[in-house]
Design an enzyme around this catalytic site. Sequence first.
Site, PDB file in Angstrom:
ATOM      1  N   ARG A  96       0.835  -1.212   0.000  1.00 32.11           N
ATOM      2  CA  ARG A  96       0.000   0.000   0.000  1.00 32.11           C
ATOM      3  C   ARG A  96       0.869   1.262   0.000  1.00 32.11           C
ATOM      4  NH1 ARG A  96      -4.794   0.088   4.270  1.00 32.11           N
ATOM      5  NH2 ARG A  96      -3.242   0.849   5.752  1.00 32.11           N
ATOM      6  N   LYS A 111      11.430  -0.929   6.668  1.00 32.57           N
ATOM      7  CA  LYS A 111      11.801  -1.547   7.946  1.00 32.57           C
ATOM      8  C   LYS A 111      10.576  -2.328   8.406  1.00 32.57           C
ATOM      9  CE  LYS A 111      11.559  -1.438  11.983  1.00 32.57           C
ATOM     10  NZ  LYS A 111      11.003  -2.515  12.886  1.00 32.57           N
ATOM     11  N   PRO A 112      10.531  -3.655   8.138  1.00 33.76           N
ATOM     12  CA  PRO A 112       9.361  -4.434   8.535  1.00 33.76           C
ATOM     13  C   PRO A 112       9.355  -4.682  10.041  1.00 33.76           C
ATOM     14  CG  PRO A 112      11.021  -5.883   7.598  1.00 33.76           C
ATOM     15  CD  PRO A 112      11.553  -4.475   7.472  1.00 33.76           C
ATOM     16  N   ALA A 113       8.193  -5.054  10.553  1.00 35.11           N
ATOM     17  CA  ALA A 113       8.089  -5.393  11.967  1.00 35.11           C
ATOM     18  C   ALA A 113       9.027  -6.542  12.293  1.00 35.11           C
ATOM     19  CB  ALA A 113       6.653  -5.776  12.315  1.00 35.11           C
ATOM     20  N   GLU A 114       9.610  -6.493  13.497  1.00 33.86           N
ATOM     21  CA  GLU A 114      10.573  -7.526  13.873  1.00 33.86           C
ATOM     22  C   GLU A 114       9.940  -8.912  13.967  1.00 33.86           C
ATOM     23  OE1 GLU A 114       9.258  -5.207  17.572  1.00 33.86           O
ATOM     24  OE2 GLU A 114       9.860  -4.787  15.514  1.00 33.86           O
ATOM     25  N   GLY A 167       1.347   1.860  12.737  1.00 35.08           N
ATOM     26  CA  GLY A 167       1.598   1.248  14.035  1.00 35.08           C
ATOM     27  C   GLY A 167       0.890   2.010  15.133  1.00 35.08           C
ATOM     28  N   SER A 168       1.404   1.902  16.341  1.00 37.54           N
ATOM     29  CA  SER A 168       0.731   2.502  17.493  1.00 37.54           C
ATOM     30  C   SER A 168       0.881   4.016  17.508  1.00 37.54           C
ATOM     31  CB  SER A 168       1.302   1.929  18.792  1.00 37.54           C
ATOM     32  OG  SER A 168       2.610   2.433  19.019  1.00 37.54           O
ATOM     33  N   GLY A 172       4.192   6.358  16.865  1.00 36.58           N
ATOM     34  CA  GLY A 172       4.063   7.398  15.853  1.00 36.58           C
ATOM     35  C   GLY A 172       4.500   8.762  16.360  1.00 36.58           C
ATOM     36  N   GLU A 189      -0.357   6.216   9.990  1.00 32.36           N
ATOM     37  CA  GLU A 189      -1.612   5.486  10.200  1.00 32.36           C
ATOM     38  C   GLU A 189      -1.474   4.823  11.551  1.00 32.36           C
ATOM     39  OE1 GLU A 189      -3.841   2.187  10.565  1.00 32.36           O
ATOM     40  OE2 GLU A 189      -2.801   1.597   8.734  1.00 32.36           O
ATOM     41  N   CYS A 223      -6.087  -2.859  12.508  1.00 36.00           N
ATOM     42  CA  CYS A 223      -6.121  -1.427  12.835  1.00 36.00           C
ATOM     43  C   CYS A 223      -7.546  -0.894  12.908  1.00 36.00           C
ATOM     44  CB  CYS A 223      -5.353  -0.624  11.787  1.00 36.00           C
ATOM     45  SG  CYS A 223      -3.767  -1.319  11.318  1.00 36.00           S
ATOM     46  N   GLU A 321      -7.330   0.593  23.191  1.00 31.48           N
ATOM     47  CA  GLU A 321      -7.463  -0.374  22.101  1.00 31.48           C
ATOM     48  C   GLU A 321      -6.943  -1.729  22.588  1.00 31.48           C
ATOM     49  OE1 GLU A 321      -6.422  -0.495  17.338  1.00 31.48           O
ATOM     50  OE2 GLU A 321      -5.003   0.475  18.682  1.00 31.48           O
ATOM     51  N   SER A 381     -12.234  -1.862   4.011  1.00 31.21           N
ATOM     52  CA  SER A 381     -10.974  -1.594   3.307  1.00 31.21           C
ATOM     53  C   SER A 381     -11.045  -2.049   1.850  1.00 31.21           C
ATOM     54  CB  SER A 381      -9.818  -2.307   3.994  1.00 31.21           C
ATOM     55  OG  SER A 381      -9.675  -1.860   5.322  1.00 31.21           O
TER      56      SER A 381
END
Length: 418
Positions: A96, A111-114, A167-168, A172, A189, A223, A321, A381
């Site tokens: 996206r 940088k993808p999530a670990e 992310g959170s 952010g 986002e 999300c 959340e 979505s």
Amino acid sequence: QERSLRLRRWYELMLENKEELARIITAENGKPLKEAQGEILYSASFLEWFAEEARRVYGDVIPASAKDRRILALKQPVGVAAVITPWNFPSAMITRKVGAALAAGCTVVVKPAEDTPLSALALGELANQAGIPAGVYNVVPCSRQQTPAVGEVLCTDPLVAKISFTGSTATGKILLKHAAGTVKRVSMELGGHAPFIVFDSASVDRAVAGALASKYRNSGQTCVCTNRFLVQKGIHDEFVEKFAEAIERELHVGSGFDAKTTQGPLINEKAVEKVERHINDAVSQGASIVTGGKRHSLGKNFFEPTLLSNVSTKMLCTQEETFGPLAPVIKFDTEAEAIAIANAANVGLAGYFYSQDPAQIWRVAEQLEVGMVGVNEGIISSVESPFGGVKQSGLGREGSKYGIDEYLEIKYVCFGGL
């Protein structure tokens, strides 16, 4: 045109390899294979969409007030874009952003999530096969310990012109502070706290079906999944009863690779503990467990789909959340009360409501303080739709015809002496 063709080829390769890509997502994320397959198709659709949008970056010729001048507005790529993505949609959150960036003419560093680096690396392999030049799509995986340092470098390095993060809200805000030093373009986002309002005029059966889809997709780890159910008193009891029956009948906890599984494990132990904390807090303040309520016998990261009634706005589960398979139901009296409760949050990503009153639909859709509204629909979505939030849920929009603008600068050219 060249960028369009390369993106199109990348899209085709994703479809050719969709089964393997889906299995990678299920293996590293835990979501049911059917959902992972759906994510791959959704992911690929962004490459297809932006392959088409790449050829539609239009400028303007603007009428000038002086006869000897012409005013031009050109759109140019911002430059290097750093893309930081989450684990819950490890493929779709990349395409996206990256699809739009590459269509605009930017290069990207992902940088993808670990927790989910393999999906990003698999996309990189297909990008190479699609003929996207070396150095255009770059992946920088790192450990959990190194993530803050890598994020800081991406946000502060002057060579990076743009940050796009999903992310959170807390993370952010940290990235925004880092990016402020070099005044980078940012897309954020961030966290949501989606209300799902069911009015007396609603079709209860349709609302239950929408609630099930919105709340329990990816075990509540999306999300835009519903975090608070607000149900008007006239149909409250019927809704809760039918919702509980649907949960028990249609949801099955298990391995993501098991064909009948609809609910995989949560991402880690910390996520499970948060769900438990929210349930314990609610029960201590008078909430009732209608169904579920505890860890599943399959293992420590599996949790039963849970429904709570007699919930109040003072409970943690309606203030934070949860990001898990917990559905708290609040009873309300009036439309004004429901909107006040829904808008009390400092975030506003998605919101949903069910009503068959046309006047009420217009009023509520306009008054909900969120970036996206589902009216009589629990899944909203799509690649054609502008995805993003208001308040502390973020900045900018992704997907749709607006998504490519996040990676473009407008340059004004005054052409004089004519």
